[in-house]
Write a protein that holds these residues in place. Structure first.
Motif, PDB file in Angstrom:
ATOM      1  N   ALA A 284      49.814  47.309  27.062  1.00 22.95           N
ATOM      2  CA  ALA A 284      49.695  48.792  27.248  1.00 22.95           C
ATOM      3  C   ALA A 284      49.558  48.688  28.951  1.00 22.95           C
ATOM      4  O   ALA A 284      49.093  49.784  29.498  1.00 22.95           O
ATOM      5  N   GLY A 285      49.815  47.871  29.565  1.00 19.74           N
ATOM      6  CA  GLY A 285      49.742  47.666  30.860  1.00 19.74           C
ATOM      7  C   GLY A 285      48.421  47.615  31.593  1.00 19.74           C
ATOM      8  O   GLY A 285      48.320  47.847  32.691  1.00 19.74           O
ATOM      9  N   LYS A 286      47.277  47.360  30.767  1.00 21.35           N
ATOM     10  CA  LYS A 286      46.103  47.459  31.383  1.00 21.35           C
ATOM     11  C   LYS A 286      45.655  46.346  32.004  1.00 21.35           C
ATOM     12  O   LYS A 286      44.652  46.126  32.879  1.00 21.35           O
ATOM     13  N   LEU A 287      46.133  45.107  31.638  1.00 30.19           N
ATOM     14  CA  LEU A 287      45.871  43.827  32.055  1.00 30.19           C
ATOM     15  C   LEU A 287      47.241  42.996  32.369  1.00 30.19           C
ATOM     16  O   LEU A 287      48.122  43.144  31.637  1.00 30.19           O
ATOM     17  N   PRO A 288      47.158  42.203  33.468  1.00 30.08           N
ATOM     18  CA  PRO A 288      48.400  41.218  33.675  1.00 30.08           C
ATOM     19  C   PRO A 288      48.404  40.508  32.561  1.00 30.08           C
ATOM     20  O   PRO A 288      47.365  39.950  31.871  1.00 30.08           O
ATOM     21  N   PRO A 289      49.535  39.679  32.133  1.00 29.58           N
ATOM     22  CA  PRO A 289      49.672  38.449  31.160  1.00 29.58           C
ATOM     23  C   PRO A 289      48.661  37.259  31.682  1.00 29.58           C
ATOM     24  O   PRO A 289      48.181  37.340  32.768  1.00 29.58           O
ATOM     25  N   VAL A 290      48.296  36.831  30.564  1.00 31.01           N
ATOM     26  CA  VAL A 290      47.139  35.846  30.602  1.00 31.01           C
ATOM     27  C   VAL A 290      47.353  34.761  31.469  1.00 31.01           C
ATOM     28  O   VAL A 290      46.452  34.343  32.472  1.00 31.01           O
ATOM     29  N   LYS A 291      48.488  34.361  31.752  1.00 33.75           N
ATOM     30  CA  LYS A 291      48.691  33.430  32.578  1.00 33.75           C
ATOM     31  C   LYS A 291      48.480  33.674  34.122  1.00 33.75           C
ATOM     32  O   LYS A 291      48.316  32.629  35.199  1.00 33.75           O
TER      33      LYS A 291
END
Ligand code: BQZ
Ligand code: CA
Length: 693
Positions: A74-81
């Protein structure tokens, strides 16, 4: 009245035969009796220091599926890496008792303190019981060292991932984890470290929680920023490796400078009080480096924490930690923490109040008991501490000043210690093999303890009265309590106010026992019972005559909080600090203790360190520096559904078990997970937001 004892000794010498010690005389100091053996259950599996964790990049990283679905996509967080450091802290599987975990579930803590606010660096408590331990990540970490052989170990890396000593040992270059972020996504770096050092530790108007001062890291120590991920310590002594322990929890846990600095008086119009109180308990989503973030606060009810999406630690499969999605801190009492843990309504407790031992043991022994209970070594102890400041700490009135002069009188202190029936005090808490006679000084559970170096003045009421008379105190008005000499505090009865923490049944039980036993000696003690937060504030400002306090790390591990063993600096001792002048009016034997502690922290020679601690123990117990009351083992109670709880974890050693069990690695197997989450699939919001995202 002349001292009966000196007559006795003179008489003995005159007769030049060995007359049996007449029982009217003070019995000779001896060593404490060998305590009943108490088999610590759950043998510790000792491991090598470097088998616990390392920093390295892994080929791939993972997170709970719902974080990817609801937040990343949903674009609320960057990917975990992109939320992890270049080289995250990796917990090694071989050191995990139950191996790689799975996501889900909650750990429900119960605590007896209450949050003053989130400004740990300015001295606010969040209620203890593991809440500040979880929020605060520190340069190094020591609690898990209970499983590493004491002799050849040093603190584990944490926010400081590595460090190098200069050739002459006066400089320590510390490399910080690179690319880690606060729970609000803002980068962590040396500016956070320097704000804590320059504007909290070194600012005389700020006292961080757990009391770090410049002397905590060595007299004259300085710290400076080299670059965003490098800081450099400079020490007066060469190779003072001891200070790496002080860079762990309690004393070097930096806060978010991007949030704190704008409120600090040096950078704003705020007073120091406004700075300290700028983040009240209602302020949610305070950025942390810890594994969980506060998202809900209901006064006197509960604090709820949700997983930190930027947490900078992973397991060897690249799973971002923590495994547990949520933490609860139910705001109740310390005694209730035991009850809820054995009943299964709570998940964790340090069983440290003997009044609850029998009931807790009974419940935990039942076949369907929800929690595991395992006793550790005798590392819980209590001391009666006397205010030794005669130059103004706490601004005493005439009576208070006269009491401090008495506290500084060794005959008076011997009278007090010899009037204590420690066996009766222990039995008043719990019968059985638990409690032991504890004369004061180092805990018998620490590896530095040496019974032969421990001077014990046995219970001897008549001898104690003789010592009291030697101190110049007589009951001049025949009411059973000794009076000040005429001309001091109006010649009235000596009346001593004793500060006690009302949050613990045990503190109150011991206090009542001391009052009753001092009455038999002829000393009138009045109790001043306050809750933990008020007790701490009253104590640290010097507004007390006597106080009863449970032992902290310096007596149970020696290497943690070491400077609290003696008044090494103006604000390092529990019962002897400096007034505004900055001068501590040390007594001669205190000077010896300070010298020993300073030598200890700057020595890397284990034999020399052991011998210095034997000297410390001898001098401090011979001169009755603190007056031990009792010591006993604590037991760890953890709900059976949790995995990765290291066997034999002591409830207290370098730190409390909330730190030692390494909660970020703890998990609940999928088939045992309960539905306790109050905010399932939610993540923390922005700093100051009302609740989860
Ligand atoms: C453990 C601990 C975790 C503080 C506190 C509390 C404060 C003192 C001490 C203990 C509580 C629990 O101890 O009793 O079992 O969970 O929190 O921090 O006594 O009043 O100031 O030193 O650690
Ligand atoms: Ca009297």
């Amino acid at each position: 009245m002349r001292n009966l004892r000196s007559i006795g000794i003179a008489a003995g010498l005159a007769l030049s035969v060995s007359v049996p010690a007449l029982n009217a005389f003070a019995s000779e100091p001896t060593v404490p009796p060998v305590p009943a053996t108490f088999p610590a259950e759950g043998k510790i599996k000792y491991v090598a220091r470097d088998s616990v964790l390392e920093f390295k990049a892994l080929p791939e990283y993972h997170e709970p599926g719902w974080v990817t679905e609801k937040y990343v996509k949903a674009g609320k967080l960057p990917p975990v890496k992109d939320r992890l450091p270049k080289e995250p802290l990796v917990f090694k599987t071989a050191n995990m008792p139950d191996g790689i975990g799975v996501y889900g579930d909650t750990m429900r803590h119960v605590i007896g303190g209450r949050p003053e606010g989130w400004n740990y660096g300015a001295g606010q408590t969040q209620g203890w019981g593991g809440i500040d331990i979880g929020l605060s990540e520190c340069l190094t970490r020591t609690a898990p060292l209970f499983q590493v052989e004491a002799k050849d170990t040093e603190p584990l890396p944490n926010l400081a991932k590595s460090w190098d000593w200069s050739a002459d040992g006066h400089k320590l270059t510390m490399h910080l984890v690179e690319g880690a972020k606060w729970s609000d996504g803002v980068p962590f770096n040396a500016d956070d470290v320097m704000f804590y050092w320059d504007d909290e530790v070194m600012d005389p108007n700020v006292s961080p929680l757990n009391g770090a001062t410049q002397e905590t890291f060595g007299v004259g120590t300085t710290l400076k920023k080299i670059d965003d991920y490098t800081v450099e310590w400079t020490f007066k002594d060469a190779f003072p490796k001891q200070h790496l322990y002080a860079m762990a929890y309690g004393t070097f846990c930096p806060g978010p400078a991007h949030i704190l600095k704008p409120q600090h008086p040096k950078y704003s119009k705020n007073t120091y009080d406004q700075f300290k109180n700028a983040f009240p308990p209602e302020y949610m989503n305070m950025p942390v480096m810890g594994a969980w973030v506060p998202v809900e606060y209901r006064a006197d009810d509960i604090i709820v924490m949700r997983r930190n999406p930027y947490y900078w630690k992973v397991d060897e499969k690249g799973n971002q930690l923590p495994y547990l999605n949520e933490l609860h801190y139910k705001l109740s009492t310390w005694a209730d923490r035991d009850v809820q843990a054995v009943a299964g309504a709570g998940d964790f407790s340090n069983l440290e109040q003997p009044e609850n031992f029998v009931a807790s043991l009974k419940r935990a022994a039942e076949p369907n008991a929800p929690a595991r209970l395992a006793f550790g070594p005798r590392l819980i102890g209590y001391n009666l501490r006397l205010n030794f400041s005669a130059n103004g700490w706490g601004n005493p009135d005439e009576r208070g000043q006269a009491i401090r002069e008495l506290n500084r009188n060794e005959d008076f202190r011997k009278a007090v210690t010899m009037a204590l029936d420690r066996k009766a005090l222990g039995d008043s808490l719990v019968k059985g093999p638990f409690t032991a006679i504890y004369p004061g000084g180092l805990s018998s559970g620490t590896s530095f303890y040496d019974r032969k170096s421990t001077v014990y003045y046995p219970f001897d009421l008549e001898g104690a009265k003789a010592e009291l008379a030697k101190a110049g105190l007589k009951d001049t008005d025949g009411d059973g309590f000794v009076n000040f000499p005429a001309g001091t505090a109006g010649g009235k009865n000596v009346e001593i106010v004793m500060l006690v923490n009302n949050d613990y049944t045990t503190d109150k039980s011991l206090a009542e026992g001391v009052v009753a036993q001092m009455e038999k000696l002829g000393l009138r003690i009045v109790l001043n019972g306050l809750n933990g937060t008020q007790r701490d504030a009253t104590q640290y400002s010097g507004r007390f005559d006597w106080l009863i306090r449970r032992n902290e790390q310096e007596l149970t591990s020696v290497v943690q909080n070491t400077v609290q063993l003696a008044p090494v600096g103006p604000k390092t001792s529990w019962d002897h600090r400096a007034p505004e002048s900055g001068e501590v009016d040390l007594m001669p034997f205190e000077k010896d203790l300070v010298d020993i502690v300073n030598k200890f922290v700057s020595s890397a020679d284990n034999n020399q360190r052991a011998s210095l601690m034997r000297d410390f123990q001898k001098i401090s117990t011979e001169h009755v520096y603190n007056i031990g009351l009792t010591e006993y083992p604590g037991a760890l109670i953890v709900n059976k559904r949790f995995s990765n709880i290291p066997q034999g974890t002591p409830i207290f050693m370098f730190n409390w078990a909330e730190d030692s069990i390494i909660r970020e690695r703890v998990f609940v197997a999928a088939d045992k997970q309960a539905k306790y989450e109050l905010f399932p699939e939610e993540l923390p919001g922005k700093p100051g937001d009302k609740g989860p995202m």
